[in-house]
Design a protein around this motif. Structure first.
Motif, PDB file in Angstrom:
ATOM      1  N   LEU A  32       0.825  -1.215   0.000  1.00 52.43           N
ATOM      2  CA  LEU A  32       0.000   0.000   0.000  1.00 52.43           C
ATOM      3  C   LEU A  32       0.856   1.260   0.000  1.00 52.43           C
ATOM      4  N   SER A  33       1.917   1.276   0.825  1.00 57.62           N
ATOM      5  CA  SER A  33       2.771   2.463   0.907  1.00 57.62           C
ATOM      6  C   SER A  33       4.101   2.080   1.540  1.00 57.62           C
ATOM      7  N   GLY A  34       5.093   2.923   1.282  1.00 58.90           N
ATOM      8  CA  GLY A  34       6.420   2.715   1.838  1.00 58.90           C
ATOM      9  C   GLY A  34       7.339   1.996   0.867  1.00 58.90           C
ATOM     10  N   ASP A  35       8.550   1.740   1.348  1.00 64.44           N
ATOM     11  CA  ASP A  35       9.578   1.069   0.559  1.00 64.44           C
ATOM     12  C   ASP A  35      10.176  -0.054   1.381  1.00 64.44           C
ATOM     13  N   GLY A  36      10.467  -1.177   0.723  1.00 63.94           N
ATOM     14  CA  GLY A  36      11.034  -2.300   1.440  1.00 63.94           C
ATOM     15  C   GLY A  36      11.892  -3.179   0.568  1.00 63.94           C
ATOM     16  N   ILE A  37      12.404  -4.212   1.200  1.00 64.21           N
ATOM     17  CA  ILE A  37      13.196  -5.243   0.543  1.00 64.21           C
ATOM     18  C   ILE A  37      12.520  -6.580   0.831  1.00 64.21           C
ATOM     19  N   GLN A  38      12.290  -7.350  -0.225  1.00 59.47           N
ATOM     20  CA  GLN A  38      11.633  -8.646  -0.116  1.00 59.47           C
ATOM     21  C   GLN A  38      12.627  -9.739  -0.479  1.00 59.47           C
ATOM     22  N   THR A  39      12.606 -10.829   0.282  1.00 56.49           N
ATOM     23  CA  THR A  39      13.352 -12.014  -0.120  1.00 56.49           C
ATOM     24  C   THR A  39      12.358 -13.128  -0.400  1.00 56.49           C
ATOM     25  N   LEU A  40      12.738 -14.021  -1.292  1.00 50.40           N
ATOM     26  CA  LEU A  40      11.910 -15.174  -1.642  1.00 50.40           C
ATOM     27  C   LEU A  40      12.840 -16.333  -1.947  1.00 50.40           C
ATOM     28  N   ASN A  41      12.745 -17.380  -1.128  1.00 50.01           N
ATOM     29  CA  ASN A  41      13.653 -18.526  -1.214  1.00 50.01           C
ATOM     30  C   ASN A  41      15.092 -18.037  -1.157  1.00 50.01           C
ATOM     31  N   ASP A  42      15.956 -18.553  -1.992  1.00 55.70           N
ATOM     32  CA  ASP A  42      17.355 -18.135  -1.967  1.00 55.70           C
ATOM     33  C   ASP A  42      17.682 -17.188  -3.111  1.00 55.70           C
ATOM     34  N   ASP A  43      16.643 -16.610  -3.726  1.00 51.43           N
ATOM     35  CA  ASP A  43      16.852 -15.639  -4.800  1.00 51.43           C
ATOM     36  C   ASP A  43      17.373 -14.329  -4.222  1.00 51.43           C
ATOM     37  N   ALA A  44      17.916 -13.481  -5.088  1.00 56.08           N
ATOM     38  CA  ALA A  44      18.424 -12.181  -4.657  1.00 56.08           C
ATOM     39  C   ALA A  44      17.290 -11.333  -4.091  1.00 56.08           C
ATOM     40  N   PRO A  45      17.524 -10.605  -2.998  1.00 53.92           N
ATOM     41  CA  PRO A  45      16.513  -9.681  -2.472  1.00 53.92           C
ATOM     42  C   PRO A  45      16.133  -8.661  -3.543  1.00 53.92           C
ATOM     43  N   PHE A  46      14.882  -8.202  -3.507  1.00 55.77           N
ATOM     44  CA  PHE A  46      14.439  -7.218  -4.481  1.00 55.77           C
ATOM     45  C   PHE A  46      13.615  -6.131  -3.801  1.00 55.77           C
ATOM     46  N   PRO A  47      13.640  -4.916  -4.368  1.00 55.81           N
ATOM     47  CA  PRO A  47      12.899  -3.810  -3.755  1.00 55.81           C
ATOM     48  C   PRO A  47      11.394  -3.946  -4.002  1.00 55.81           C
ATOM     49  N   VAL A  48      10.609  -3.451  -3.029  1.00 60.89           N
ATOM     50  CA  VAL A  48       9.157  -3.381  -3.184  1.00 60.89           C
ATOM     51  C   VAL A  48       8.697  -1.978  -2.803  1.00 60.89           C
ATOM     52  N   LYS A  49       7.619  -1.545  -3.458  1.00 59.53           N
ATOM     53  CA  LYS A  49       7.077  -0.204  -3.239  1.00 59.53           C
ATOM     54  C   LYS A  49       5.577  -0.241  -3.467  1.00 59.53           C
ATOM     55  N   ALA A  50       4.918   0.866  -3.207  1.00 58.37           N
ATOM     56  CA  ALA A  50       3.467   0.950  -3.360  1.00 58.37           C
ATOM     57  C   ALA A  50       3.036   0.454  -4.733  1.00 58.37           C
ATOM     58  N   GLY A  51       2.018  -0.394  -4.741  1.00 64.30           N
ATOM     59  CA  GLY A  51       1.462  -0.943  -5.969  1.00 64.30           C
ATOM     60  C   GLY A  51       2.024  -2.302  -6.350  1.00 64.30           C
ATOM     61  N   ASP A  52       3.114  -2.721  -5.714  1.00 63.01           N
ATOM     62  CA  ASP A  52       3.700  -4.025  -6.035  1.00 63.01           C
ATOM     63  C   ASP A  52       2.880  -5.155  -5.427  1.00 63.01           C
ATOM     64  N   ILE A  53       2.861  -6.278  -6.136  1.00 57.61           N
ATOM     65  CA  ILE A  53       2.175  -7.487  -5.696  1.00 57.61           C
ATOM     66  C   ILE A  53       3.211  -8.607  -5.661  1.00 57.61           C
ATOM     67  N   ILE A  54       3.293  -9.300  -4.537  1.00 52.41           N
ATOM     68  CA  ILE A  54       4.269 -10.370  -4.375  1.00 52.41           C
ATOM     69  C   ILE A  54       3.504 -11.660  -4.090  1.00 52.41           C
ATOM     70  N   HIS A  55       3.726 -12.684  -4.919  1.00 52.65           N
ATOM     71  CA  HIS A  55       3.133 -14.001  -4.669  1.00 52.65           C
ATOM     72  C   HIS A  55       4.203 -14.887  -4.042  1.00 52.65           C
ATOM     73  N   ILE A  56       3.884 -15.455  -2.896  1.00 56.75           N
ATOM     74  CA  ILE A  56       4.795 -16.339  -2.173  1.00 56.75           C
ATOM     75  C   ILE A  56       4.170 -17.736  -2.194  1.00 56.75           C
TER      76      ILE A  56
END
Length: 136
Positions: free
Chosen positions: A61-85
């Protein structure tokens, strides 16, 4: 149809932020999924974990972050992003911004939220009780 009043729902508090579960199989008649809002405090995040029985979808919804998924490289997330785990995938989310990182979280099937109540920093705030943001 069930109209859900978020002011009647307890808030789950952790050292890293807050969660309010709007829909859960335990609280919402007929529900088989879990849906809620997560607030990660600036500079905070939750440790790498998984949900062995549930997939998760996060909508930022808002803000900035870093997402990890399994052993893949971390990636940035921001408002509007959708992450399927996917079910049982290890993941973490950290707020690397100056403002709270707000996410909508969805578990299918619901129930994975119960595991959070066993964490050492878990506290349940009564409906209407407000958590202060404090500086350490």
């Amino acid at each position: 149809m069930t109209n859900i009043d978020k002011n009647t729902i307890p808030t789950h508090s952790f050292d890293w932020g807050l969660i309010k579960w709007f829909v859960t199989p335990d609280r919402t008649e007929g529900a088989s999924v879990t849906f809620g809002e997560v607030v990660l405090l600036p500079g905070k995040g939750h440790d790498r974990h998984n949900h062995p029985e549930s997939e998760e979808i996060l909508y930022v919804l808002s803000g900035d972050g870093i997402q990890t998924l399994n052993d893949d490289a971390p990636f940035p997330v921001k408002a509007g992003d959708i992450i399927h785990i996917p079910t049982a995938a290890f993941h973490s989310t950290h707020n690397n911004g100056w403002e709270p990182l707000r996410l909508l979280a969805f578990y299918n099937p619901g129930g994975a939220e119960k595991g959070l109540t066993g964490l050492p920093d878990f506290k349940e705030l009564s409906p209407g009780q407000i958590q202060d943001y404090t500086r350490s």
